[in-house]
Design an enzyme around this catalytic site. Structure first.
Site, PDB file in Angstrom:
ATOM      1  N   GLU A   1      16.068  69.935  67.389  1.00 18.16           N
ATOM      2  CA  GLU A   1      15.772  70.930  66.350  1.00 18.16           C
ATOM      3  C   GLU A   1      16.840  70.877  65.253  1.00 18.16           C
ATOM      4  OE1 GLU A   1      15.085  75.810  66.178  1.00 18.16           O
ATOM      5  OE2 GLU A   1      16.039  74.871  67.913  1.00 18.16           O
TER       6      GLU A   1
ATOM      7  N   LYS B   1       7.929  75.776  63.207  1.00 19.59           N
ATOM      8  CA  LYS B   1       8.233  76.561  64.406  1.00 19.59           C
ATOM      9  C   LYS B   1       7.454  77.869  64.371  1.00 19.59           C
ATOM     10  CE  LYS B   1      12.303  78.096  67.081  1.00 19.59           C
ATOM     11  NZ  LYS B   1      13.785  78.075  67.108  1.00 19.59           N
TER      12      LYS B   1
ATOM     13  N   CYS C   1      11.814  74.398  70.246  1.00 18.98           N
ATOM     14  CA  CYS C   1      12.683  75.278  71.027  1.00 18.98           C
ATOM     15  C   CYS C   1      11.968  76.511  71.576  1.00 18.98           C
ATOM     16  CB  CYS C   1      13.906  75.676  70.196  1.00 18.98           C
ATOM     17  SG  CYS C   1      15.325  76.191  71.217  1.00 18.98           S
TER      18      CYS C   1
ATOM     19  N   SER D   1      19.134  74.359  72.179  1.00 19.17           N
ATOM     20  CA  SER D   1      19.238  75.462  73.133  1.00 19.17           C
ATOM     21  C   SER D   1      20.674  75.568  73.629  1.00 19.17           C
ATOM     22  CB  SER D   1      18.290  75.209  74.316  1.00 19.17           C
ATOM     23  OG  SER D   1      18.403  76.220  75.290  1.00 19.17           O
TER      24      SER D   1
ATOM     25  N   GLY E   1      50.778  78.765  74.127  1.00 17.75           N
ATOM     26  CA  GLY E   1      51.893  79.308  74.863  1.00 17.75           C
ATOM     27  C   GLY E   1      51.687  79.113  76.359  1.00 17.75           C
ATOM     28  N   LEU E   2      52.699  78.555  77.034  1.00 16.73           N
ATOM     29  CA  LEU E   2      52.646  78.373  78.483  1.00 16.73           C
ATOM     30  C   LEU E   2      53.498  79.447  79.133  1.00 16.73           C
ATOM     31  CD1 LEU E   2      52.907  74.517  79.106  1.00 16.73           C
ATOM     32  CD2 LEU E   2      50.871  75.958  79.130  1.00 16.73           C
ATOM     33  N   SER E   3      52.857  80.346  79.871  1.00 19.66           N
ATOM     34  CA  SER E   3      53.555  81.476  80.482  1.00 19.66           C
ATOM     35  C   SER E   3      53.881  81.247  81.949  1.00 19.66           C
ATOM     36  CB  SER E   3      52.685  82.731  80.362  1.00 19.66           C
ATOM     37  OG  SER E   3      51.507  82.590  81.148  1.00 19.66           O
TER      38      SER E   3
ATOM     39  N   ASP F   1      45.907  81.586  83.415  1.00 17.51           N
ATOM     40  CA  ASP F   1      45.055  81.446  82.228  1.00 17.51           C
ATOM     41  C   ASP F   1      45.547  80.323  81.316  1.00 17.51           C
ATOM     42  OD1 ASP F   1      43.422  83.618  82.984  1.00 17.51           O
ATOM     43  OD2 ASP F   1      44.870  85.031  82.162  1.00 17.51           O
TER      44      ASP F   1
ATOM     45  N   LYS G   1      39.729  95.464  68.933  1.00 14.34           N
ATOM     46  CA  LYS G   1      40.495  94.247  69.201  1.00 14.34           C
ATOM     47  C   LYS G   1      39.583  93.024  69.223  1.00 14.34           C
ATOM     48  CE  LYS G   1      44.285  96.134  72.013  1.00 14.34           C
ATOM     49  NZ  LYS G   1      45.035  95.981  73.281  1.00 14.34           N
TER      50      LYS G   1
END
Length: 562
Positions: free
Chosen positions: A41, A116, A152, A189, A303-305, A309, A527
């Protein structure tokens, strides 16, 4: 008749580049005796082009590109290409100015257009903003084969399968009534966990019900927050999969239509992913690779903490971009544990990525000195804790600005949902890699990753220690949040299943915890509105499909009718 699927990865708006990909697939098709080539598509411009469609010069350029492609295609090959077509009746009917269409290209010309019929307006889709729906069943005849064309969403209105009807018409039923020999579907999709199983089950029901074999062609690649998984496939009249393209990568796949049997023959079938964790991993790797590449970056930093995560995000980035293009920055504070540094360095060593250590103790003291008079007489609290995160965020953004690296933010869905993250701090970044991955799933993917490599990728201590932001002595996440198994289940029930607070409590959760989680979810909306784009892997992500107000007096706690 030999038919081929061109599972391409288009770049939004790169009309010449996308046309070149189609042309290369066409040349490959012609060299292998293919008569009909299928593309996804809106393959000429990439999906979703969003408000580029409001620019008349973009539409004109698409027209010219399509015409040039038709002229360049190999002889004796028909190609279906996704494009847009101007609605010549819009000024009379008051309809939209464009159709979402498929063009049939053959013998150097645009032979036919198909529009479509079903236009989705849910989740990330907003096609009524741009398109008018087609009114006629779409088909054409090629070498005596009558081929029905769908786009689709045209597939997604089988009342018997869903138990309801979302649109007034079912294009599949209309094509079956017209007696077509074969139905093709050209899709873009987006990926969500488990969606391929749903697609295959839905189309199996349709082909058995209507006795029409179907070839499903899907786009692949990452475009902003959306990931397209490809995995194009075809089903014969018995509902059996006769071919399947690979997932999360470009592919060229052929399938033979047997005119005597009036059915598709068995071809190559790429294996499915073994688990949801593997599927999500592949999706996120593709999402990062394409976002970075299509936004013209070459390197990323994060950043490596020493936490799980950032470990997962670093592993994903390394798989997507190569170890030489990932930089990990360690920013220890006086509150950082010794293992936060050692674990982060061990991870970097496992991934072979570069690191930089920038202690922030002196910067924290400078901020404290600047604010001491204003903050005098108050207790140490969240404001002071968040200063640490914002100092780190400023350092990371300075590196990003100086060297042109893309900053990856590392917050997971559980934290983003309840606001356990800091604006202008750890939320800084150009892409939020795991923003749609709950914390419990983060651990699950990391364990899967370790089990599928000969040596450890994520250090074991990262997986076993209590998660902590380390913004004050002895802090752990569960000082502020419920256990993640509890939190994630509450969030899943509310966000994905739309359960009320009463229903969640009835399912066995503590009412006090439920009330607190839903309050946090509501309060964190401001946030999320300012967060970096997050890669979507579920059917309810905090992205383009999430449209909650910030200023609202609605409360899930006061309105608990089930």
């Amino acid at each position: 008749m030999k038919i081929a699927i061109a599972q391409i990865n288009p770049i939004i708006g790169d009309l010449p580049g996308n046309a070149q990909k189609i042309l290369e697939m066409s040349q490959q098709a012609a060299s292998t005796g293919v008569r009909l080539l299928l593309t996804p598509e809106l393959s000429i411009c990439g999906y979703p082009p969003r408000d580029l469609l409001l620019n008349p010069s973009f539409i004109t350029a698409m027209d010219h590109t399509l015409q040039k492609l038709a002229e360049d295609l190999p002889a004796n090959l028909a190609v279906l290409v996704g494009t847009v077509v101007k609605n010549s009746q819009a000024h009379i009917t008051g309809g939209k100015n464009l159709f979402n269409s498929i063009a049939l290209l053959e013998n150097g010309k645009i032979q036919q257009f198909f529009h479509k019929r079903l236009l989705p307006t849910y989740d990330v889709f907003d096609e009524h903003r741009y398109f008018e729906h087609g009114l006629e069943a779409n088909y054409f005849t090629l070498d005596d084969l009558k081929i029905g064309v769908t786009i689709c969403e045209d597939l997604w209105n089988d009342e018997e399968f869903w138990g309801k009807r979302s649109y007034a018409v079912n294009p599949i039923a209309d094509l079956a009534n017209l007696g077509v020999d074969l139905i093709v579907n050209l899709s873009a999709s987006p990926y969500t966990v488990g969606k391929q199983h749903l697609r295959e089950a839905m189309l199996k029901h349709s082909v058995i019900n209507f006795q029409q074999p179907i070839i499903y062609t899907n786009q692949v690649g990452g475009n902003d927050d959306l990931i397209f998984d490809g995995r194009s496939f075809a089903l014969n009249k018995q509902g059996e999969i006769v071919c399947r393209a690979k997932g999360f990568g470009s592919d060229f796949l052929t399938v033979e239509f047997n005119s005597n049997q009036q059915d598709l023959e068995l071809g190559d079938i790429s294996p499915a992913d073994e688990s949801e964790d593997e599927e999500i991993w592949n999706a996120l790797v593709l999402g990062v690779k394409d976002y970075v590449g299509k936004c013209h970056f070459s390197k990323v930093l994060l950043g490596l903490s020493g936490g799980v995560d950032s470990a997962l995000v670093a592993a994903i980035a390394t798989a997507a971009l190569g170890q030489e293009n990932v930089i990990g920055v360690l920013m220890p504070s006086p509150y950082s544990s010794e293992h936060s540094i050692s674990d982060a360095l061990a991870l970097a060593a496992n991934l072979y990525i570069k690191t930089q250590i920038l202690p922030i103790g002196e910067l924290m003291q400078s901020f404290d000195n600047s604010l001491s008079e204003l903050f005098s007489g108050t207790e140490f609290g969240i404001a002071e804790e968040n200063l640490q995160s914002r100092i780190r965020g400023n350092l990371l953004m300075a590196i990003s600005n100086k060297f042109g690296y893309l900053l990856l933010s590392t917050g997971n869905k559980s934290e983003v949902a309840v606001g356990y993250c800091t604006l202008y701090g750890d939320m800084n970044g150009g892409l939020s890699v795991i923003a749609d991955v709950p914390k419990t799933r983060v651990y699950s993917i990391c364990k899967w990753l370790n089990s599928h490599h000969q040596k450890e990728v994520i250090p074991q201590n990262i997986l076993t220690k209590a998660p902590s932001a380390e913004l004050k002595p002895g802090q752990v996440d569960q000082d502020s949040l419920p256990a993640y198994e509890i939190l994630d289940d509450i969030l899943h029930r509310f966000i994905h299943q739309h359960q009320s607070a009463t229903q969640i409590v009835t399912a066995g959760h503590n009412p006090i915890i439920v009330d607190r989680v839903l309050q946090l979810l509501s309060r964190a909306e401001f946030k999320r509105r300012q967060a970096a784009p997050g890669l979507k892997i579920t059917d309810r992500a905090f992205g383009t499909g999430w449209r909650m107000p910030i200023a609202s007096s609605w409360s899930a706690l006061k309105n608990t009718s089930s």
